[in-house]
Design a protein around this motif. Sequence first.
Motif, PDB file in Angstrom:
ATOM      1  N   GLY A 248       0.863  -1.110  -0.065  1.00  0.00           N
ATOM      2  CA  GLY A 248      -0.034   0.013  -0.114  1.00  0.00           C
ATOM      3  C   GLY A 248       0.876   1.171  -0.157  1.00  0.00           C
ATOM      4  O   GLY A 248       0.305   2.211  -0.168  1.00  0.00           O
ATOM      5  N   ARG A 249       2.151   1.204   0.106  1.00  0.00           N
ATOM      6  CA  ARG A 249       3.087   2.274  -0.005  1.00  0.00           C
ATOM      7  C   ARG A 249       3.446   2.511  -1.303  1.00  0.00           C
ATOM      8  O   ARG A 249       4.080   1.680  -1.841  1.00  0.00           O
ATOM      9  CB  ARG A 249       4.193   2.094   1.006  1.00  0.00           C
ATOM     10  CG  ARG A 249       3.830   2.665   2.576  1.00  0.00           C
ATOM     11  CD  ARG A 249       5.220   2.579   3.251  1.00  0.00           C
ATOM     12  NE  ARG A 249       5.906   1.492   3.265  1.00  0.00           N
ATOM     13  CZ  ARG A 249       7.182   1.591   3.031  1.00  0.00           C
ATOM     14  NH1 ARG A 249       7.862   2.832   2.587  1.00  0.00           N
ATOM     15  NH2 ARG A 249       8.023   0.274   2.731  1.00  0.00           N
ATOM     16  N   MET A 250       3.458   3.876  -1.546  1.00  0.00           N
ATOM     17  CA  MET A 250       4.063   3.981  -2.932  1.00  0.00           C
ATOM     18  C   MET A 250       5.692   4.180  -2.908  1.00  0.00           C
ATOM     19  O   MET A 250       6.325   4.628  -2.012  1.00  0.00           O
ATOM     20  CB  MET A 250       3.743   5.365  -3.566  1.00  0.00           C
ATOM     21  CG  MET A 250       4.093   5.617  -4.765  1.00  0.00           C
ATOM     22  SD  MET A 250       3.781   7.575  -5.435  1.00  0.00           S
ATOM     23  CE  MET A 250       1.772   7.529  -5.526  1.00  0.00           C
ATOM     24  N   ILE A 251       6.381   3.459  -3.646  1.00  0.00           N
ATOM     25  CA  ILE A 251       7.942   3.246  -3.638  1.00  0.00           C
ATOM     26  C   ILE A 251       8.480   4.393  -4.326  1.00  0.00           C
ATOM     27  O   ILE A 251       8.129   4.479  -5.783  1.00  0.00           O
ATOM     28  CB  ILE A 251       8.465   1.908  -4.043  1.00  0.00           C
ATOM     29  CG1 ILE A 251       7.722   0.974  -3.151  1.00  0.00           C
ATOM     30  CG2 ILE A 251       9.784   1.853  -3.971  1.00  0.00           C
ATOM     31  CD1 ILE A 251       8.149   0.939  -1.324  1.00  0.00           C
ATOM     32  N   ASP A 252       9.370   5.116  -3.914  1.00  0.00           N
ATOM     33  CA  ASP A 252      10.052   6.288  -4.710  1.00  0.00           C
ATOM     34  C   ASP A 252      11.368   5.742  -5.187  1.00  0.00           C
ATOM     35  O   ASP A 252      12.312   5.829  -4.424  1.00  0.00           O
ATOM     36  CB  ASP A 252      10.204   7.396  -3.813  1.00  0.00           C
ATOM     37  CG  ASP A 252      10.902   8.558  -4.301  1.00  0.00           C
ATOM     38  OD1 ASP A 252      11.193   8.349  -5.792  1.00  0.00           O
ATOM     39  OD2 ASP A 252      11.204   9.644  -3.963  1.00  0.00           O
ATOM     40  N   SER A 328      -1.453  -2.487  -3.638  1.00  0.00           N
ATOM     41  CA  SER A 328      -2.209  -1.470  -2.871  1.00  0.00           C
ATOM     42  C   SER A 328      -3.829  -1.798  -3.204  1.00  0.00           C
ATOM     43  O   SER A 328      -4.099  -2.356  -4.138  1.00  0.00           O
ATOM     44  CB  SER A 328      -1.960   0.018  -3.559  1.00  0.00           C
ATOM     45  OG  SER A 328      -2.518   0.267  -4.711  1.00  0.00           O
ATOM     46  N   SER A 329      -4.654  -0.922  -2.456  1.00  0.00           N
ATOM     47  CA  SER A 329      -5.915  -1.313  -2.640  1.00  0.00           C
ATOM     48  C   SER A 329      -6.693  -0.777  -3.889  1.00  0.00           C
ATOM     49  O   SER A 329      -7.564  -1.057  -4.514  1.00  0.00           O
ATOM     50  CB  SER A 329      -7.020  -0.785  -1.381  1.00  0.00           C
ATOM     51  OG  SER A 329      -6.651   0.599  -1.303  1.00  0.00           O
ATOM     52  N   ALA A 375      -3.779 -10.991   0.307  1.00  0.00           N
ATOM     53  CA  ALA A 375      -2.693  -9.976   0.741  1.00  0.00           C
ATOM     54  C   ALA A 375      -1.385 -10.166   0.089  1.00  0.00           C
ATOM     55  O   ALA A 375      -0.755 -11.353   0.152  1.00  0.00           O
ATOM     56  CB  ALA A 375      -2.756  -9.567   1.996  1.00  0.00           C
ATOM     57  N   VAL A 376      -0.911  -9.343  -0.876  1.00  0.00           N
ATOM     58  CA  VAL A 376       0.411  -9.576  -1.165  1.00  0.00           C
ATOM     59  C   VAL A 376       1.592  -8.772  -0.132  1.00  0.00           C
ATOM     60  O   VAL A 376       1.280  -7.586   0.097  1.00  0.00           O
ATOM     61  CB  VAL A 376       0.834  -8.896  -2.483  1.00  0.00           C
ATOM     62  CG1 VAL A 376       2.038  -9.166  -2.870  1.00  0.00           C
ATOM     63  CG2 VAL A 376       0.002  -9.702  -3.440  1.00  0.00           C
ATOM     64  N   GLN A 377       2.358  -9.364   0.575  1.00  0.00           N
ATOM     65  CA  GLN A 377       3.182  -8.527   1.554  1.00  0.00           C
ATOM     66  C   GLN A 377       4.493  -8.609   0.971  1.00  0.00           C
ATOM     67  O   GLN A 377       5.037  -9.186  -0.146  1.00  0.00           O
ATOM     68  CB  GLN A 377       3.371  -9.552   2.685  1.00  0.00           C
ATOM     69  CG  GLN A 377       1.738  -9.671   3.033  1.00  0.00           C
ATOM     70  CD  GLN A 377       1.396 -10.169   4.611  1.00  0.00           C
ATOM     71  OE1 GLN A 377       2.364 -10.563   5.240  1.00  0.00           O
ATOM     72  NE2 GLN A 377       0.223 -10.271   4.839  1.00  0.00           N
ATOM     73  N   TRP A 378       5.120  -7.531   1.563  1.00  0.00           N
ATOM     74  CA  TRP A 378       6.745  -7.340   1.272  1.00  0.00           C
ATOM     75  C   TRP A 378       7.410  -8.622   1.124  1.00  0.00           C
ATOM     76  O   TRP A 378       8.415  -8.826   0.289  1.00  0.00           O
ATOM     77  CB  TRP A 378       7.480  -6.406   2.019  1.00  0.00           C
ATOM     78  CG  TRP A 378       8.453  -6.141   1.890  1.00  0.00           C
ATOM     79  CD1 TRP A 378       9.577  -6.306   2.532  1.00  0.00           C
ATOM     80  CD2 TRP A 378       9.155  -5.464   0.582  1.00  0.00           C
ATOM     81  NE1 TRP A 378      10.947  -6.044   1.801  1.00  0.00           N
ATOM     82  CE2 TRP A 378      10.537  -5.424   0.796  1.00  0.00           C
ATOM     83  CE3 TRP A 378       8.531  -5.242  -0.632  1.00  0.00           C
ATOM     84  CZ2 TRP A 378      11.492  -5.014  -0.403  1.00  0.00           C
ATOM     85  CZ3 TRP A 378       9.535  -4.855  -1.941  1.00  0.00           C
ATOM     86  CH2 TRP A 378      10.888  -4.832  -1.327  1.00  0.00           C
ATOM     87  N   ASN A 379       7.402  -9.637   2.001  1.00  0.00           N
ATOM     88  CA  ASN A 379       8.015 -10.717   1.983  1.00  0.00           C
ATOM     89  C   ASN A 379       8.003 -11.446   0.809  1.00  0.00           C
ATOM     90  O   ASN A 379       8.897 -12.242   0.484  1.00  0.00           O
ATOM     91  CB  ASN A 379       8.296 -11.625   3.398  1.00  0.00           C
ATOM     92  CG  ASN A 379       6.745 -11.936   3.730  1.00  0.00           C
ATOM     93  OD1 ASN A 379       5.740 -11.392   3.148  1.00  0.00           O
ATOM     94  ND2 ASN A 379       6.663 -12.827   4.568  1.00  0.00           N
ATOM     95  N   ALA A 467     -12.203  -1.033  -2.408  1.00  0.00           N
ATOM     96  CA  ALA A 467     -11.468  -2.260  -2.003  1.00  0.00           C
ATOM     97  C   ALA A 467     -12.216  -3.154  -1.190  1.00  0.00           C
ATOM     98  O   ALA A 467     -11.648  -4.169  -0.148  1.00  0.00           O
ATOM     99  CB  ALA A 467     -10.242  -1.770  -0.901  1.00  0.00           C
ATOM    100  N   TRP A 468     -13.619  -3.264  -1.287  1.00  0.00           N
ATOM    101  CA  TRP A 468     -14.503  -3.804  -0.344  1.00  0.00           C
ATOM    102  C   TRP A 468     -13.978  -5.293  -0.456  1.00  0.00           C
ATOM    103  O   TRP A 468     -14.339  -6.038   0.547  1.00  0.00           O
ATOM    104  CB  TRP A 468     -15.846  -3.576  -0.431  1.00  0.00           C
ATOM    105  CG  TRP A 468     -16.512  -4.016  -1.861  1.00  0.00           C
ATOM    106  CD1 TRP A 468     -16.592  -2.883  -2.810  1.00  0.00           C
ATOM    107  CD2 TRP A 468     -16.787  -4.980  -2.623  1.00  0.00           C
ATOM    108  NE1 TRP A 468     -17.055  -3.316  -4.023  1.00  0.00           N
ATOM    109  CE2 TRP A 468     -17.037  -4.590  -3.791  1.00  0.00           C
ATOM    110  CE3 TRP A 468     -17.065  -6.408  -2.300  1.00  0.00           C
ATOM    111  CZ2 TRP A 468     -17.449  -5.473  -4.843  1.00  0.00           C
ATOM    112  CZ3 TRP A 468     -17.119  -7.186  -3.206  1.00  0.00           C
ATOM    113  CH2 TRP A 468     -17.666  -6.924  -4.376  1.00  0.00           C
ATOM    114  N   ALA A 469     -13.609  -5.802  -1.457  1.00  0.00           N
ATOM    115  CA  ALA A 469     -13.699  -7.082  -1.652  1.00  0.00           C
ATOM    116  C   ALA A 469     -12.656  -7.675  -0.832  1.00  0.00           C
ATOM    117  O   ALA A 469     -12.639  -8.929  -0.463  1.00  0.00           O
ATOM    118  CB  ALA A 469     -13.369  -7.656  -3.162  1.00  0.00           C
TER     119      ALA A 469
END
Length: 497
Positions: A248-252, A328-329, A375-379, A467-469
Amino acid sequence: MGKNKPKRKSADSASSMSRRYIALALSGAAIAVTIAVNVARARSTQPPATADPTSGKATTTQAPSKHLSWSLEPNGGGEPTPLLVGSWRSQLHGSYPEAWRVRLFSEAGDEVLWSERGGKSSDSTAVAAVPAHSRLFAVIDDYPFMWSLTPDVRSVDVGPEADGAVDAERRQLDRPRVGEARDDGAHGDDGAHDVAQAGGRRRIVELRVVSESPRVLVADNVLSEAECNAVQAAGLPLLETSVTFVGGRMIDDKSAVDKALQPRTSSTAWINSSWLGAIDEQTGRLVRSAQRRLSRLARLPLMGTENLQVLRYGVGDHYHYHLDNGGSSAISGRVLTALVYLSDAQGGETNWPMANGTDRAPLDAVDRDLSKPNAVQWNHVHRLREHFHNCQTTQGLTLAPRRGTVALFYSILPNSAEKDWMAWHASCDVHSGTKWAANFWWQLHLLREKRAPAPGACADSEPSCAAWATSGDSQLCRVPRPELQLAARGRVTVCEA
Ligand SMILES: O=C(O)CCC(=O)C(=O)O
Ligand SMILES: [Fe+2]
C-alpha cells in the motif's frame, strides 16, 4: 517466440478444474422448466449425422433427450455438460448454488441467456440464434469472462480493418446485456465520432494459449501500425517516472542508488477520455479504436477498465517481479491485463517465471497470512524477486516485445476473486532501442459498479468501497444489491429496502 508453445494441462490443474466444476456434472436431473422458443428449437433441431460403421453410410444419431441442446462449459474451461433446454434455469442454479446470477455466453462472445436466483431470467431471443450442440460458457455473478484453454488457437475478430469505421463497432461492443437497460458509463470512450457504416474488411487475429497456469494468451497484429503510433503519441506528453506500490506504500524509485536494484525504472502516462478529446482528432480516434480492439480480444466491456496506461522503457529500464493486483487497494481489483507492445526492442522481454509449473519453489516459501489470503506482502515480493533475480528469461514463459502483439493474462482464478499466485511477472532490462507498451486493466469493482443500481437504491460513496472485496470490514461499504454481498462473501452490508 519458440518458448511460447502451449503445454498440456497438468494433472494438478485438471483435477482442480474437475473438483471445481463437479457440481456441473451432477446437475442433469433438474426440474423441467420450459422456455418456449428453445423447446421449439430443440424439437426442430436435427441431431448430428455420424457414419454407420457397418454400412459406412451417414446415419442420424438419436439424441439422449429431445430437450438437449447445447454443451455447457464453465467460465475459463472445464468439463462440458449437456445443457437441457427444458430445465436450464434449475440446472444452472444447481450447478452454481453460491451464485446470484449465471450468464451464458456463446462461442461468438454474445451473452445469450441469464438467470438470477431471485427468479428473474432473460427471454430466449438471443439464444435462439445459437446453433444446437455448440458451446455456451457460464459466467457467474460479476466475474469476468475468461477464455478457456481449449482450443489452443482460436480466431478472434478485433474489429474493422479500416480505422475510420469505428462507431458502428462501438455500438455493437457496448450493447446492453440481454433484457437489461444500457449502461453508458464507458471508461475512455466517449463515442464522439458518428460513422454511418462499419463495412469493409475485419481484422481477424489468432489468439493462442501460451500458458495454462497462469492463464496467458497471446495474439499478434492486434493493433495496426497507426494505432500503435497513436497510443505512443497520445502518451508522450504525459510521461512521468513510473511508481510502484508495496504493502500500500508508494515506492519512490529515485531514492535507490543503483538503477539495477530499483524495482521499476520506466516512464508512465495515463490516458483519460478528456485527454483523448483534447489531442488531435485522428490520434484520439485511433487510440479509441485500439481500446475497442483490446476489449473485443478480452471479450469484456470497456466500462470495466481503468484508463489506458502507456509505458516507455529506455536502455536498462525494467520492472521487477510483481503481481498486477498486489500492492495497494487501488489495484487489488485488477483481474485481467491486456499488455500491448507498441514497438520492437532488444531485451525488454516480459517473463512469467512460474508459467506452466516450471518452478513453484518461491511460492511454497511464501509465508501466506491466512487471515488475508489475498494480501501480497513485502516478504512475498522480496523472496520472489530474489529467487528469480529480479527478472530472468531462462524459466517460465518469455515474450519478446513485438509491435502490435497483445498478451492477455488473468490475475485471478476462474469465477472467483481469488488471486492467481502464479501470475507473477516482470519486464527485463531493455538492451537496445526503446520499448513502448501499454496496459489496459479490467477491475472487478469497475465491472460491478458501472451497472446501474436499482431505482432508489443506496450506494456508498465511501472511497474504501473500492477495496471492499478485500477489506473484511462490512461497515466500510454498503451496496445496493444482495448479489454484490454474495460476491464479496459477506464483506459488505446490503442497503435496507
Ligand atoms: O512491460 C512489460 O513487459 C510488463 C509491464 C507490467 O508488468 C506492468 O506494467 O504491470
Ligand atoms: Fe505487470
